[in-house]
Design an enzyme around this catalytic site. Structure first.
Site, mmCIF file in Angstrom:
data_model
loop_
_atom_site.group_PDB
_atom_site.id
_atom_site.type_symbol
_atom_site.label_atom_id
_atom_site.label_comp_id
_atom_site.label_asym_id
_atom_site.label_seq_id
_atom_site.Cartn_x
_atom_site.Cartn_y
_atom_site.Cartn_z
ATOM 1 N N CYS A 151 0.727 -1.045 -0.020
ATOM 2 C CA CYS A 151 -0.125 0.253 0.007
ATOM 3 C C CYS A 151 0.997 1.240 -0.092
ATOM 4 C CB CYS A 151 -0.759 -0.177 1.250
ATOM 5 S SG CYS A 151 -2.428 -1.128 1.255
ATOM 6 N N PRO A 204 10.579 2.441 3.932
ATOM 7 C CA PRO A 204 11.893 2.117 3.457
ATOM 8 C C PRO A 204 12.082 0.514 4.279
ATOM 9 C CG PRO A 204 12.096 3.976 5.084
ATOM 10 C CD PRO A 204 10.822 3.617 4.612
HETATM 11 C C1 EPZ Z 1 2.982 -3.784 9.333
HETATM 12 O O1 EPZ Z 1 3.736 -2.827 8.376
HETATM 13 C C2 EPZ Z 1 1.703 -3.937 8.827
HETATM 14 N N1 EPZ Z 1 1.848 -5.007 7.776
HETATM 15 C C3 EPZ Z 1 1.049 -2.827 8.610
HETATM 16 O O2 EPZ Z 1 -0.227 -3.223 8.003
HETATM 17 C C4 EPZ Z 1 0.762 -1.650 9.622
HETATM 18 O O3 EPZ Z 1 0.224 -0.575 9.468
HETATM 19 C C5 EPZ Z 1 2.403 -1.592 10.270
HETATM 20 O O4 EPZ Z 1 2.933 -2.693 10.698
HETATM 21 C C6 EPZ Z 1 2.312 -0.578 11.502
HETATM 22 O O5 EPZ Z 1 1.732 -1.233 12.522
HETATM 23 C C7 EPZ Z 1 2.097 -6.334 7.873
HETATM 24 O O6 EPZ Z 1 2.284 -6.670 9.303
HETATM 25 C C8 EPZ Z 1 2.012 -7.221 6.740
HETATM 26 P P1 EPZ Z 1 6.434 -0.822 10.228
HETATM 27 P P2 EPZ Z 1 5.376 -2.722 8.271
HETATM 28 O O7 EPZ Z 1 7.661 -1.249 9.774
HETATM 29 O O8 EPZ Z 1 6.003 -3.791 8.985
HETATM 30 C C9 EPZ Z 1 9.046 3.062 8.957
HETATM 31 C C10 EPZ Z 1 -2.238 -3.433 6.701
HETATM 32 O O9 EPZ Z 1 -3.041 -2.588 6.283
HETATM 33 N N2 EPZ Z 1 10.221 2.240 8.452
HETATM 34 O O10 EPZ Z 1 5.989 -0.732 11.573
HETATM 35 O O11 EPZ Z 1 5.807 -2.145 6.754
HETATM 36 C C11 EPZ Z 1 7.921 2.877 7.981
HETATM 37 O O12 EPZ Z 1 8.189 3.455 6.927
HETATM 38 C C12 EPZ Z 1 -0.760 -2.957 6.734
HETATM 39 O O13 EPZ Z 1 -2.411 -4.408 7.211
HETATM 40 C C13 EPZ Z 1 11.379 2.264 8.211
HETATM 41 O O14 EPZ Z 1 11.687 3.690 8.014
HETATM 42 O O15 EPZ Z 1 5.245 -1.286 9.113
HETATM 43 C C14 EPZ Z 1 6.772 3.420 9.018
HETATM 44 O O16 EPZ Z 1 6.839 4.858 8.530
HETATM 45 C C15 EPZ Z 1 -0.494 -1.625 6.255
HETATM 46 N N3 EPZ Z 1 12.406 1.648 7.998
HETATM 47 C C16 EPZ Z 1 7.088 2.857 10.108
HETATM 48 O O17 EPZ Z 1 8.375 2.594 9.949
HETATM 49 C C17 EPZ Z 1 12.008 0.360 8.002
HETATM 50 O O18 EPZ Z 1 13.151 -0.517 7.939
HETATM 51 C C18 EPZ Z 1 6.150 1.690 10.778
HETATM 52 O O19 EPZ Z 1 6.401 0.907 9.679
HETATM 53 C C19 EPZ Z 1 11.027 -0.148 8.402
HETATM 54 C C20 EPZ Z 1 9.869 0.624 8.819
#
Ligand code: EPZ
Length: 426
Positions: free
Chosen positions: A120, A126
């Site tokens: 999405c 990143p």
């Molecule tokens: C998980 O995504 C979920 N997806 C997301 O659900 C959910 O919104 C999100 O966690 C937050 O709870 C799955 O589990 C498959 P993050 P993820 O890494 O792991 C930044 C849905 O609708 N970040 O916790 O991608 C990132 O850009 C989906 O079911 C970095 O900067 O989320 C974001 O701003 C959407 N560098 C923040 O952290 C990284 O290496 C949180 O992202 C990783 C993340």
């Protein structure tokens, strides 16, 4: 086999009523399918929802040489050696969850090659924390034309690693890598979402050793290969939030069973403050809403146990016609409210400023009357929010882009239809 619809038709819902069992969580099943690669004997995941993202994950597993086979509602992963360390771009570009395969493929083969994962459009997403963590465990990153290769020919070793922010996916990457590494890994500032703890439970059920400590900490003792297990993923709290917000927005009553209300990140309390009647039990929640909701003022998302970012558009949809304003600020993603455009098309007063969406009316204003409009889903949870909004609108709305919704809901029209909503197509 009929081709899936690309749009569906929605009408104003009658008072919604019924009882539903909560399915397994998409955001638990996806990392579990990757973690199964760490097991040397077969894995059975029970009650797996038929989601487009699960199909994509199964596509990756097949390309890797460890196909997942359906047996009723369960997925069985036989223990076979991996045939390649290249994650197929055709599947990776469809969803963010391809990133979960980095750690297990690297741990099993000493190498993994991948292109940027899709998913999405919620803003920049990143994978630097995933990569930095794996490098701290001995991996070496190499950039190729439009993909990247991680190598760890000597295997991974334990480390002490503090995540710069509590990333759900990066924490799950580190749990999987640490389970297969030599030595002990300590994680600080880790995510502790229910889906992360479910992965820890799975690793332990497979003979791993993951301990959660107070204050976003984990200690993992690497045990090399894991043995397979039979495992039922945790309930889908975002699916649950979707149904609760549908009933709150349309009025009615619903009982949801098979969910721990504590996993709902404060949503029941918010809906109670808005005027709904909420009763919680150990493994169920009941909500009824009979009249116009009251605005909630400022609501901010935050990593668990804070209010979940995925619930933000769903709560906004429920509060569109509330008496008083609700401003929801997403502190996690920078592009969470693409659905605001659809809310406005339906005639709801909305104000989107940076990452904050305000909905509702002045206390002295009457509830806005929403009217049907053509709608376009632009992401998974925003698409579901548009369904909830269109169910509050007079007339027949057509929502395009249901392929986004299909990624995370096995049959949203069927679930809401069981409560009385009229949604055609799928
Ligand atoms: C998980 O995504 C979920 N997806 C997301 O659900 C959910 O919104 C999100 O966690 C937050 O709870 C799955 O589990 C498959 P993050 P993820 O890494 O792991 C930044 C849905 O609708 N970040 O916790 O991608 C990132 O850009 C989906 O079911 C970095 O900067 O989320 C974001 O701003 C959407 N560098 C923040 O952290 C990284 O290496 C949180 O992202 C990783 C993340």
């Amino acid at each position: 086999m009929s081709m899936p619809q690309t749009s569906f038709l929605l009408h104003k819902a009658p008072i919604l009523r019924g009882s539903l069992s909560v399915p397994s969580a998409k955001n638990s099943v996806l990392p579990l399918l990757a973690a199964a690669l760490l097991c040397d004997t077969p894995v059975r995941l029970c009650r797996v929802p038929a989601l487009a993202d699960v199909t994509a994950a199964c596509g990756i597993l097949s390309e890797l040489g460890r196909p997942a086979l359906w047996q009723g509602g369960d997925l069985i992963l036989e223990a076979k050696p991996l045939q390649t360390s290249v994650l197929p771009a055709c599947w990776m570009e469809r969803m963010r969850s391809g990133v979960f395969f980095l750690a297990p493929v690297l741990a099993r083969t000493g190498r993994v090659e991948f292109c940027a994962p899709g998913g999405c459009n919620l803003g920049a997403r990143p994978v630097d924390i995933h990569l930095e963590g794996l490098c701290r465990m001995g991996a070496v990153c190499e950039q190729k034309e439009n993909c990247m290769v991680l190598r760890a020919p000597q295997g991974l070793h334990g480390c002490n690693y503090a995540l710069r922010l509590p990333s759900v996916g990066a924490t799950e990457t580190m749990l999987m890598a640490a389970a297969a590494a030599k030595g002990v890994t300590r994680l600080d500032n880790a995510a502790v979402e229910p889906e992360v703890l479910d992965l820890a439970r799975f690793i332990n059920a497979c003979g791993g050793c993951v301990r959660q400590l107070p204050g976003r900490r984990f200690i993992i003792r690497g045990t090399g290969g894991l043995r397979g297990s039979v495992f039922t993923p945790t309930a889908d709290r975002i699916w649950c939030a979707t149904v609760l917000c549908a009933v709150a927005g349309c009025t009615g009553e619903v009982e949801l069973t098979g969910i721990d209300p504590a996993a709902l990140s404060g949503l029941p309390q918010l809906l109670q403050r808005a005027g709904c009647r909420v009763e919680v039990q150990k493994n169920a929640i009941f909500l009824s809403c009979t009249g116009r909701l009251q605005g909630l003022g400022m609501v901010r998302t935050a990593p668990f146990p804070g209010f979940a970012t995925d619930m933000a558009p769903l709560l906004a949809a429920a509060m569109l016609r509330a008496q008083g304003f609700t401003t929801i600020c997403d502190t996690v993603f920078t592009h969470r409210f693409a659905c605001a455009q659809g809310f406005a098309a339906l005639g709801a007063p909305v104000c989107l400023r940076e990452n904050c969406l305000t909905v509702g009316t002045l206390p002295e204003e009457a509830a806005p009357v929403l009217h049907a409009a053509p709608l376009q889903a632009q992401d998974l949870r925003g698409g579901a929010a548009l369904v909830l909004a269109a169910l509050q609108a007079e007339g027949e709305s057509r929502l395009h882009g249901v392929e986004y919704i299909r990624r995370g809901y096995a049959d949203l029209p069927g679930a809401l239809g069981a409560l009385g909503a009229q949604i055609r197509g799928w």
